[in-house]
Design a protein around this motif. Structure first.
Motif, PDB file in Angstrom:
ATOM      1  N   MET A   1      16.650 -11.970  51.430  1.00  0.00           N
ATOM      2  CA  MET A   1      15.208 -12.125  50.771  1.00  0.00           C
ATOM      3  C   MET A   1      14.669 -10.697  50.054  1.00  0.00           C
ATOM      4  N   ALA A   2      14.032 -10.799  49.103  1.00  0.00           N
ATOM      5  CA  ALA A   2      13.314  -9.925  48.232  1.00  0.00           C
ATOM      6  C   ALA A   2      11.881  -9.590  48.824  1.00  0.00           C
ATOM      7  N   GLU A   3      11.351  -8.511  48.346  1.00  0.00           N
ATOM      8  CA  GLU A   3      10.165  -8.256  48.912  1.00  0.00           C
ATOM      9  C   GLU A   3       9.143  -7.720  47.958  1.00  0.00           C
ATOM     10  N   LEU A   4       7.741  -8.375  48.164  1.00  0.00           N
ATOM     11  CA  LEU A   4       6.796  -7.879  47.376  1.00  0.00           C
ATOM     12  C   LEU A   4       5.878  -6.824  47.904  1.00  0.00           C
ATOM     13  N   ARG A   5       5.676  -5.761  47.251  1.00  0.00           N
ATOM     14  CA  ARG A   5       4.903  -4.687  47.790  1.00  0.00           C
ATOM     15  C   ARG A   5       3.420  -4.717  47.163  1.00  0.00           C
ATOM     16  N   VAL A   6       2.510  -4.935  48.133  1.00  0.00           N
ATOM     17  CA  VAL A   6       1.038  -5.018  47.808  1.00  0.00           C
ATOM     18  C   VAL A   6       0.428  -3.970  48.481  1.00  0.00           C
ATOM     19  N   ALA A   7      -0.708  -3.389  47.768  1.00  0.00           N
ATOM     20  CA  ALA A   7      -1.757  -2.563  48.303  1.00  0.00           C
ATOM     21  C   ALA A   7      -2.776  -3.211  48.609  1.00  0.00           C
ATOM     22  N   LEU A   8      -3.369  -3.172  49.721  1.00  0.00           N
ATOM     23  CA  LEU A   8      -4.876  -3.884  49.989  1.00  0.00           C
ATOM     24  C   LEU A   8      -5.668  -2.440  50.171  1.00  0.00           C
ATOM     25  N   CYS A   9      -6.413  -2.840  49.043  1.00  0.00           N
ATOM     26  CA  CYS A   9      -7.303  -1.467  48.694  1.00  0.00           C
ATOM     27  C   CYS A   9      -8.758  -1.642  49.620  1.00  0.00           C
ATOM     28  N   GLN A  10      -8.809  -1.108  50.619  1.00  0.00           N
ATOM     29  CA  GLN A  10     -10.123  -1.270  51.622  1.00  0.00           C
ATOM     30  C   GLN A  10     -11.217  -0.360  51.307  1.00  0.00           C
ATOM     31  N   ILE A  11     -12.068  -0.581  50.122  1.00  0.00           N
ATOM     32  CA  ILE A  11     -12.894   0.326  49.678  1.00  0.00           C
ATOM     33  C   ILE A  11     -14.267   0.128  50.200  1.00  0.00           C
ATOM     34  N   ASN A  12     -15.161   1.128  50.018  1.00  0.00           N
ATOM     35  CA  ASN A  12     -16.547   1.241  50.243  1.00  0.00           C
ATOM     36  C   ASN A  12     -17.429   1.274  49.190  1.00  0.00           C
ATOM     37  N   SER A  13     -17.662  -0.044  48.577  1.00  0.00           N
ATOM     38  CA  SER A  13     -18.530   0.004  47.288  1.00  0.00           C
ATOM     39  C   SER A  13     -20.017   0.105  47.584  1.00  0.00           C
ATOM     40  N   VAL A  14     -20.698   0.616  46.731  1.00  0.00           N
ATOM     41  CA  VAL A  14     -22.146   0.878  46.740  1.00  0.00           C
ATOM     42  C   VAL A  14     -22.705  -0.188  45.859  1.00  0.00           C
ATOM     43  N   VAL A  15     -23.727  -1.208  46.442  1.00  0.00           N
ATOM     44  CA  VAL A  15     -24.268  -2.337  45.460  1.00  0.00           C
ATOM     45  C   VAL A  15     -25.127  -1.603  44.511  1.00  0.00           C
ATOM     46  N   GLY A  16     -24.873  -2.250  43.282  1.00  0.00           N
ATOM     47  CA  GLY A  16     -25.275  -1.723  42.094  1.00  0.00           C
ATOM     48  C   GLY A  16     -24.878  -0.624  41.481  1.00  0.00           C
ATOM     49  N   ASP A  17     -24.045   0.135  42.170  1.00  0.00           N
ATOM     50  CA  ASP A  17     -23.679   1.349  41.565  1.00  0.00           C
ATOM     51  C   ASP A  17     -22.092   1.049  40.806  1.00  0.00           C
ATOM     52  N   ILE A  18     -22.183   0.323  39.703  1.00  0.00           N
ATOM     53  CA  ILE A  18     -20.958  -0.227  38.993  1.00  0.00           C
ATOM     54  C   ILE A  18     -20.215   0.856  38.549  1.00  0.00           C
ATOM     55  N   ASP A  19     -20.769   2.150  38.191  1.00  0.00           N
ATOM     56  CA  ASP A  19     -19.742   3.220  37.529  1.00  0.00           C
ATOM     57  C   ASP A  19     -19.130   3.777  38.672  1.00  0.00           C
ATOM     58  N   ALA A  20     -19.616   4.297  39.704  1.00  0.00           N
ATOM     59  CA  ALA A  20     -18.985   4.715  40.736  1.00  0.00           C
ATOM     60  C   ALA A  20     -18.038   4.033  41.522  1.00  0.00           C
ATOM     61  N   ASN A  21     -18.342   2.631  41.531  1.00  0.00           N
ATOM     62  CA  ASN A  21     -17.306   1.681  42.019  1.00  0.00           C
ATOM     63  C   ASN A  21     -16.153   1.472  41.316  1.00  0.00           C
ATOM     64  N   THR A  22     -16.379   1.525  40.086  1.00  0.00           N
ATOM     65  CA  THR A  22     -15.333   1.397  39.088  1.00  0.00           C
ATOM     66  C   THR A  22     -14.082   2.554  39.085  1.00  0.00           C
ATOM     67  N   LYS A  23     -14.902   3.886  39.493  1.00  0.00           N
ATOM     68  CA  LYS A  23     -14.078   4.917  39.483  1.00  0.00           C
ATOM     69  C   LYS A  23     -13.325   4.880  40.640  1.00  0.00           C
ATOM     70  N   ARG A  24     -13.708   4.459  41.776  1.00  0.00           N
ATOM     71  CA  ARG A  24     -13.075   4.147  42.965  1.00  0.00           C
ATOM     72  C   ARG A  24     -12.019   3.321  43.067  1.00  0.00           C
ATOM     73  N   ILE A  25     -12.438   2.178  42.221  1.00  0.00           N
ATOM     74  CA  ILE A  25     -11.218   1.212  42.114  1.00  0.00           C
ATOM     75  C   ILE A  25     -10.079   1.848  41.260  1.00  0.00           C
ATOM     76  N   LEU A  26     -10.263   2.522  40.043  1.00  0.00           N
ATOM     77  CA  LEU A  26      -9.324   3.277  39.322  1.00  0.00           C
ATOM     78  C   LEU A  26      -8.571   4.107  40.107  1.00  0.00           C
ATOM     79  N   SER A  27      -9.263   5.021  40.953  1.00  0.00           N
ATOM     80  CA  SER A  27      -8.501   5.998  41.963  1.00  0.00           C
ATOM     81  C   SER A  27      -7.573   5.244  42.859  1.00  0.00           C
ATOM     82  N   ALA A  28      -7.920   4.028  43.400  1.00  0.00           N
ATOM     83  CA  ALA A  28      -7.074   3.614  44.305  1.00  0.00           C
ATOM     84  C   ALA A  28      -5.872   2.634  43.681  1.00  0.00           C
ATOM     85  N   LEU A  29      -6.027   2.135  42.623  1.00  0.00           N
ATOM     86  CA  LEU A  29      -5.163   1.525  41.577  1.00  0.00           C
ATOM     87  C   LEU A  29      -4.166   2.641  41.343  1.00  0.00           C
TER      88      LEU A  29
END
Length: 551
Positions: A1-29
């Motif tokens: 069997m082969a394996e798929l490696r997945v990162a589940l990125c459990q982050i704490n977003s702030v409602v409406g703070d799209i710029d900060a949320n985007t930075k947090r997403i890119l860091s986890a990515l």
């Protein structure tokens, strides 16, 4: 069997703070890419925060959300990013974008929109339509779904499996309440059984107004076994490897010197709930731009627990106790409050309310002439305290935490513009008996009487008149709390409660108090929800209402 490696990125977003949320997403990515993951799965509406509510009615907000996903896509590499956002391509929709190698490869629109309890998604979003769109992730056929899609038997996940999906990613903003994790696992196992697919479940973490999200992201294999689980109530990058059928195009992931498929053991029930209260309080304070809080500390059990939670959430240097004794305050109340502040290491000040109390009585004397003292005079004291706390808030920039519990709120055992004055109600969803249980738990965890023993054993009292005790106005909490829980959380009627053996006179009196106090609860500050039915978003009864439900 082969394996798929997945990162589940459990982050704490702030409602409406799209710029900060985007930075947090890119860091986890970036971290997921470095760890050799084939995909990084983020929570539902990770870009905007959840729930965005009426923000989605602003066309600019929806466009900013879409622009952020395009920006994330442009920064993506070989690790596919699966990101939740608000899309406006065809009406406003709850969406998940799939991006890799610098471009947005596809967008999925959530099909099942919850409209019960704390959810109002049909108010805001259009459901997705059309045939399932599957994605190739490192040679594995992947379906992408969002939260409620997983709660419907024979729904979107089954359609994806029928179309050939081998693994299903599920993006979530699933709020916490007691017992929620067991519910989720049960539902996910049902979907695994129906589809034969492994499921990667990424959940949001953090506090948002009345809601708190626990995270506890999961990976289930095709047999329904939990092979990886993230810790609750904190941000975490959970890396999971799931076996899939051998496919020549699936290259093995690189060896990474870190633990894979960790299963967090979780917390016992009291610890879990306490951490929910702490996280929700911390996030409400910090996400609203505050650093410090003020609390009216009376020497009673409720304010003592709130002070302990606030100290755990923010640190002792950021919590300020205010003792406001009146002519009716007992010596032990002041001593207990001072002992609590010393034990917690928080500063405190004493501001006696007597000068203001007497001034108000003098001002009201002509209007009250010839009338016996009653609740009106008692509540003046509480309202003076509320005024003092708000003055300190204005002067020092403190956010004021209120200290009322669910039992008191249910029956209206509070003073509008008095002890309800403040910004956040930390224990509004705890019954009185639970307050005692949490106080004992916190002492046990500390290994000492952090909350003084006398606070735990003395009869509860508002101390607004001589020798006042709660049980002079209310039945013992051992009787009251189960009755209230059945009426408020169980939605039973008077007839139902009497049929269960409750005394009809008691039922009539207590349910009458609950119904009449609805107007008070509408004016109370928000507070964290930890039960399946809290006052606020969950329970929405008309203020003007004569239904009693009796024979």
């Amino acid at each position: 069997m082969a394996e798929l490696r997945v990162a589940l990125c459990q982050i704490n977003s702030v409602v409406g703070d799209i710029d900060a949320n985007t930075k947090r997403i890119l860091s986890a990515l970036a971290a997921a890419e470095q760890a050799g993951c084939h995909a990084a799965v983020f929570p539902e509406l990770a870009v905007t925060g959840y729930p965005p509510e009426d923000l989605v009615l602003k066309r600019r907000f929806v466009q900013d959300s879409r622009d952020a996903v395009e920006h994330i896509a442009a920064r993506s590499g070989s690790c596919a990013a699966v990101v939740g956002f608000v899309d406006g391509a065809d009406g406003c929709q709850n969406a998940a974008g799939v991006a890799a190698n610098g471009r947005l490869e596809g967008v999925y629109h959530k099909r099942e929109l919850p409209n019960y309890g704390v959810f109002d998604e049909r108010r805001y979003f259009l459901p997705g339509t059309g045939d399932p769109v599957l994605h190739d992730v490192a040679g594995v056929v992947v379906g992408v779904s969002i939260c409620e899609d997983a709660w419907v038997s024979g729904g979107p996940m089954s359609l994806m499996a029928a179309a050939g999906a081998e693994v299903i990613f599920n993006l979530n903003a699933s709020p916490y309440h007691v017992g929620k994790l067991d519910q989720r696992v049960g539902v996910l196992r049902q979907r695994v059984s129906e589809t034969g697919c492994a499921v990667a479940y990424a959940n949001l973490v953090g506090g948002q107004d009345e809601l708190v999200f626990d995270g506890t992201s999961l990976m289930l294999d095709a047999g329904g076994r939990i092979i990886a689980q993230a810790p609750p109530f904190r941000e975490h990058l959970l890396i999971a490897e799931v076996e899939v059928a051998d496919r020549p195009e699936l290259s093995p992931p690189p060896a990474i010197p870190q633990e894979i498929n960790q299963v967090d053991p979780g917390l016992d029930e009291l610890h879990e709930q306490y951490e929910a209260l702490v996280l929700a309080t911390r996030d409400y304070v910090h996400k609203n731009g505050f650093t410090d809080v003020g609390i009216g500390v009376s020497g009673g059990i409720d304010s003592s627990l709130v002070a302990a939670i606030a100290t755990d959430a923010l640190g002792a240097d950021h919590v300020h106790g205010v003792l406001m004794p009146s002519r009716y305050s007992s010596d032990h109340s002041v001593a207990d409050a001072e002992a609590l502040c010393r034990n917690l290491g928080i500063d405190h000040r004493v501001i006696p309310v007597e000068p203001g109390h007497q001034a108000f009585l003098n001002m009201l004397a002509p209007s009250f002439d010839g009338l016996d003292p009653d609740l009106a005079e008692e509540n003046v004291q509480s309202r003076i305290r509320g005024t003092l706390l708000m003055a300190l808030s204005n002067k020092f920039g403190w956010l004021i935490l209120t200290t009322g519990n669910k039992s008191e709120s249910a029956v209206g055992y509070s003073t509008l513009y008095g002890d309800t004055a403040g910004a956040y109600a930390v224990i509004k969803d705890l019954w009185k008996l639970q307050v005692y249980a949490f106080a004992r738990y916190r002492n046990q965890r500390a290994g000492r009487d952090l909350i003084p023993e006398n606070v735990l054993v003395k009869p509860p009292s508002a101390e607004l008149r001589p020798d006042q005790r709660d049980d002079q106005s209310l039945p013992p909490y051992e009787v009251l709390d189960p009755l209230l829980e059945a009426y408020v959380e169980g939605d039973l009627t008077l007839a139902d409660l009497c049929g269960q053996g409750y005394d009809p006179e008691l039922v009539s009196r207590i349910t009458g108090l609950v119904d009449r106090a609805e107007y008070k609860r509408r004016q109370n500050p928000p507070g964290v929800r930890i039960t399946a039915k809290a006052f606020g978003r969950d329970r929405r009864l008309p203020i003007t209402n004569r239904y009693r439900g009796g024979d």
